[in-house]
Structures are given as C-alpha cells and as structure tokens.
Design a protein around this motif. Structure first.
Motif, PDB file in Angstrom:
ATOM      1  N   THR A 196       0.846  -1.191   0.000  1.00 21.54           N
ATOM      2  CA  THR A 196       0.000   0.000   0.000  1.00 21.54           C
ATOM      3  C   THR A 196       0.885   1.246   0.000  1.00 21.54           C
ATOM      4  N   ASP A 197       0.252   2.407  -0.026  1.00 22.70           N
ATOM      5  CA  ASP A 197       0.979   3.692   0.037  1.00 22.70           C
ATOM      6  C   ASP A 197       2.117   3.699  -0.993  1.00 22.70           C
ATOM      7  N   ILE A 198       1.772   3.392  -2.238  1.00 17.85           N
ATOM      8  CA  ILE A 198       2.754   3.206  -3.313  1.00 17.85           C
ATOM      9  C   ILE A 198       3.022   4.527  -4.024  1.00 17.85           C
ATOM     10  N   HIS A 199       4.304   4.852  -4.186  1.00 18.82           N
ATOM     11  CA  HIS A 199       4.696   6.085  -4.871  1.00 18.82           C
ATOM     12  C   HIS A 199       5.764   5.765  -5.916  1.00 18.82           C
ATOM     13  N   ALA A 200       5.636   6.358  -7.092  1.00 19.58           N
ATOM     14  CA  ALA A 200       6.648   6.264  -8.147  1.00 19.58           C
ATOM     15  C   ALA A 200       7.243   7.652  -8.307  1.00 19.58           C
ATOM     16  N   LEU A 201       8.510   7.804  -7.925  1.00 21.93           N
ATOM     17  CA  LEU A 201       9.146   9.116  -7.844  1.00 21.93           C
ATOM     18  C   LEU A 201      10.224   9.286  -8.916  1.00 21.93           C
ATOM     19  N   HIS A 202      10.410  10.518  -9.334  1.00 26.30           N
ATOM     20  CA  HIS A 202      11.563  10.876 -10.163  1.00 26.30           C
ATOM     21  C   HIS A 202      12.793  10.653  -9.291  1.00 26.30           C
ATOM     22  N   ALA A 203      13.647   9.724  -9.681  1.00 27.70           N
ATOM     23  CA  ALA A 203      14.722   9.254  -8.804  1.00 27.70           C
ATOM     24  C   ALA A 203      15.570  10.391  -8.259  1.00 27.70           C
ATOM     25  N   PHE A 204      15.970  10.224  -7.013  1.00 29.03           N
ATOM     26  CA  PHE A 204      16.800  11.156  -6.259  1.00 29.03           C
ATOM     27  C   PHE A 204      16.053  12.438  -5.901  1.00 29.03           C
ATOM     28  N   SER A 205      14.732  12.357  -5.938  1.00 27.62           N
ATOM     29  CA  SER A 205      13.887  13.475  -5.512  1.00 27.62           C
ATOM     30  C   SER A 205      12.659  12.890  -4.835  1.00 27.62           C
ATOM     31  N   ARG A 206      11.794  13.774  -4.362  1.00 33.59           N
ATOM     32  CA  ARG A 206      10.502  13.346  -3.813  1.00 33.59           C
ATOM     33  C   ARG A 206       9.369  13.765  -4.751  1.00 33.59           C
ATOM     34  N   GLU A 207       9.725  14.135  -5.982  1.00 35.67           N
ATOM     35  CA  GLU A 207       8.729  14.546  -6.965  1.00 35.67           C
ATOM     36  C   GLU A 207       8.203  13.328  -7.722  1.00 35.67           C
ATOM     37  N   PRO A 208       6.938  13.360  -8.151  1.00 38.96           N
ATOM     38  CA  PRO A 208       6.399  12.233  -8.924  1.00 38.96           C
ATOM     39  C   PRO A 208       7.177  12.012 -10.221  1.00 38.96           C
ATOM     40  N   ALA A 209       7.305  10.766 -10.619  1.00 39.20           N
ATOM     41  CA  ALA A 209       7.944  10.454 -11.903  1.00 39.20           C
ATOM     42  C   ALA A 209       7.122  11.054 -13.035  1.00 39.20           C
ATOM     43  N   HIS A 210       7.813  11.383 -14.143  1.00 38.94           N
ATOM     44  CA  HIS A 210       7.138  11.948 -15.302  1.00 38.94           C
ATOM     45  C   HIS A 210       7.648  11.269 -16.566  1.00 38.94           C
ATOM     46  N   GLY A 211       7.148  11.688 -17.690  1.00 39.39           N
ATOM     47  CA  GLY A 211       7.441  11.008 -18.951  1.00 39.39           C
ATOM     48  C   GLY A 211       8.899  10.960 -19.327  1.00 39.39           C
ATOM     49  N   ASN A 212       9.697  11.930 -18.871  1.00 43.63           N
ATOM     50  CA  ASN A 212      11.117  11.962 -19.210  1.00 43.63           C
ATOM     51  C   ASN A 212      12.013  11.530 -18.055  1.00 43.63           C
ATOM     52  N   SER A 213      11.443  10.946 -17.021  1.00 41.82           N
ATOM     53  CA  SER A 213      12.262  10.399 -15.933  1.00 41.82           C
ATOM     54  C   SER A 213      13.051   9.205 -16.456  1.00 41.82           C
ATOM     55  N   GLU A 214      14.361   9.240 -16.299  1.00 42.76           N
ATOM     56  CA  GLU A 214      15.185   8.120 -16.756  1.00 42.76           C
ATOM     57  C   GLU A 214      15.249   7.003 -15.718  1.00 42.76           C
ATOM     58  N   ARG A 215      15.194   7.380 -14.464  1.00 40.56           N
ATOM     59  CA  ARG A 215      15.171   6.397 -13.384  1.00 40.56           C
ATOM     60  C   ARG A 215      13.980   6.721 -12.488  1.00 40.56           C
ATOM     61  N   ILE A 216      13.246   5.684 -12.100  1.00 36.17           N
ATOM     62  CA  ILE A 216      12.054   5.853 -11.275  1.00 36.17           C
ATOM     63  C   ILE A 216      12.245   5.087  -9.975  1.00 36.17           C
ATOM     64  N   GLN A 217      12.049   5.786  -8.878  1.00 36.92           N
ATOM     65  CA  GLN A 217      12.163   5.191  -7.560  1.00 36.92           C
ATOM     66  C   GLN A 217      10.775   4.841  -7.030  1.00 36.92           C
ATOM     67  N   PHE A 218      10.581   3.575  -6.704  1.00 34.44           N
ATOM     68  CA  PHE A 218       9.330   3.144  -6.089  1.00 34.44           C
ATOM     69  C   PHE A 218       9.483   3.071  -4.579  1.00 34.44           C
ATOM     70  N   VAL A 219       8.469   3.535  -3.884  1.00 36.44           N
ATOM     71  CA  VAL A 219       8.415   3.477  -2.422  1.00 36.44           C
ATOM     72  C   VAL A 219       7.061   2.869  -2.064  1.00 36.44           C
ATOM     73  N   ALA A 220       7.054   1.817  -1.280  1.00 39.01           N
ATOM     74  CA  ALA A 220       5.795   1.148  -0.923  1.00 39.01           C
ATOM     75  C   ALA A 220       5.895   0.587   0.480  1.00 39.01           C
ATOM     76  N   ARG A 221       4.749   0.334   1.067  1.00 37.92           N
ATOM     77  CA  ARG A 221       4.667  -0.247   2.403  1.00 37.92           C
ATOM     78  C   ARG A 221       3.896  -1.560   2.344  1.00 37.92           C
ATOM     79  N   LYS A 222       4.377  -2.554   3.093  1.00 33.10           N
ATOM     80  CA  LYS A 222       3.590  -3.768   3.228  1.00 33.10           C
ATOM     81  C   LYS A 222       2.372  -3.462   4.084  1.00 33.10           C
ATOM     82  N   GLY A 223       1.237  -4.025   3.717  1.00 32.46           N
ATOM     83  CA  GLY A 223       0.021  -3.807   4.485  1.00 32.46           C
ATOM     84  C   GLY A 223       0.132  -4.373   5.893  1.00 32.46           C
ATOM     85  N   GLN A 224      -0.716  -3.878   6.767  1.00 30.00           N
ATOM     86  CA  GLN A 224      -0.724  -4.325   8.167  1.00 30.00           C
ATOM     87  C   GLN A 224      -1.188  -5.790   8.263  1.00 30.00           C
TER      88      GLN A 224
END
Length: 246
Positions: free
Chosen positions: A218-246
């Motif tokens: 849950t709480d899944i985010h795909a970020l423009h790598a090395f930032s806290r901004e959302p990934a976009h069409g020209n992001s070369e690297r995408i950082q995923f952040v997620a949490r296992k559910g309770q």
C-alpha cells in the motif's frame, strides 16, 4: 551469462555513479521508516550494502551471481564491514529466517526480471520477508530510458586498463532491451576479450503499481529518482516506495 567475468570490472565501469549520494537518498526513506534490519536484493558488488551498513543498518545482501557476491565479500572486507551477511539467492524466491524492516533493490534489479510473472514472484516473496508496514524501495530504468536513450544505440569507453563496446537493441513489441557488452581488459602487454549479453524489460509504472497492490503493498509512490517529486514522462530512473500492508 550475466555478471560473470564482468563482475570484476563492474565497479570501475560505474565510475560516473555517485553512490554516496544514492545511499543518502535511500537513507532518508529508511530513517523516516525507523528501519534497522535491511535486505539489499540483487546487491551486485555490494556498494549499497556496504554504504548502508556503514550508516548503522544491519544489512543482508543477496544476489544470484556468485561472481558478483565474491566481489561484494572482498569489497566488504576491504571496507572493514565484516558484519554483512551475503547470500547467493534468486530474488524471485527470497526467503529469510525472520521478517525485516525494509527491503531494497538498487540499479535495475527489477528490470532484469523480464516477465510480469517474475516480477510478481519477487514482489510476493519480498512482502513475505517484511514485517507489517515494512518498507519496500526499488528503482527501475524507465521505459523512456530503455526505449529512447539506451535502445538501438551503441556506447563505448576506453581507459588505460579496459575498453568496452556496448550495443543495445530495443524491441517495441516485447519491450525487451538486449545489451551486448564486449570488454577488452589489459593484462600486461595484451588485452583479453570477453562478452556478455544482458536483457532488461521496460516495465511501466502502472504494471508495477498493480503488481505491488496484488502482493499486498500500500501507500505506493513512483518518484523521479533522487527526488521526492512524482515520476514523469522523461524520468530516466524511477524510484518506487511502498509499504507492506498491516
């Protein structure tokens, strides 16, 4: 074979990567999650494993390549990071003796899973390794990067100790990028040649998000790598952040 003899030269050929800044970036998420026990999947030569260990985490590194793990163990010994446990293990079949706080995979580990079934297996096993609310961090080379930057292009580099030719071919239908790497390594007055083929898949954010949800994250985010901004069409690297559910 992927990461066979190439393992010996991987760190030298990654000279342009700021691994310290990368470790600081991951550390920011781990600190927020109050993580202590971390598994580094597809750890390669152990650069991130060692960096996080030196920041005070209890770290386990695993990789499917015995050659990469040999380099990782040597690097850890040289760095004085003798408390790291390294395991030869397929990331699609992860097991651990007790649940951990966080699991990471850095620098394209998920791209090397070339089917959605393999990705789902990794995510499912990753979830099983984590404590409830455990943190899952991984990054990918984006579809844009594999298709438009690496795909159907050739790259070369020459130094005093090695040279390489890196030819890539991207298939739009399968979304696979085949990378043919030919290396020439100086040994005395001569060069030794060896070659490897690497294959990565261009996973979409939507695909990976759906698979994460299916695995219980849950709480899944795909970020423009090395930032806290959302990934976009020209992001070369995408950082995923997620949490296992309770």
């Amino acid at each position: 074979m992927q990461y066979g003899r190439f393992a010996q030269y991987y760190d030298a050929m990654m000279h342009d990567v700021d691994r310290e800044a990368w470790a600081d970036y991951l550390d920011s998420f781990l600190k927020e999650a109050e993580a202590h026990d971390v598994m580094d999947c597809a750890c390669g030569t152990g650069a991130m494993t060692i960096a996080l260990y030196q920041k005070g985490y209890h770290v386990i590194g695993n990789d499917a390549s015995p050659d990469m793990l040999m380099e990782a163990r040597t690097n850890a010994f040289k760095a004085g990071s003798k408390g790291i446990i390294f395991i030869c293990e397929d990331m699609r079949k992860l097991v651990i003796h007790k649940p951990i706080d966080a699991l990471i995979s850095v620098c394209d580990g998920v791209n090397y899973l070339t089917s959605l079934e393999d990705v789902q297996s990794f995510f499912t096993h990753a979830a099983a390794c984590l404590k409830p609310n455990g943190l899952f961090l991984f990054d990918i080379s984006s579809s844009y990067k594999l298709r438009s930057i690496l795909g159907n292009n050739t790259f070369t580099e020459e130094t005093d100790s090695y040279a390489y030719i890196w030819k890539n071919a991207y298939d739009q239908r399968s979304r696979l990028c085949e990378m043919d790497l030919t290396c020439f390594v100086r040994e005395g007055e001569h060069y030794t040649r060896f070659a490897e083929k690497h294959i990565q898949r261009a996973h979409s954010v939507a695909e990976l998000t759906n698979l994460l949800e299916d695995a219980g994250f849950t709480d899944i985010h795909a970020l423009h790598a090395f930032s806290r901004e959302p990934a976009h069409g020209n992001s070369e690297r995408i950082q995923f952040v997620a949490r296992k559910g309770q």
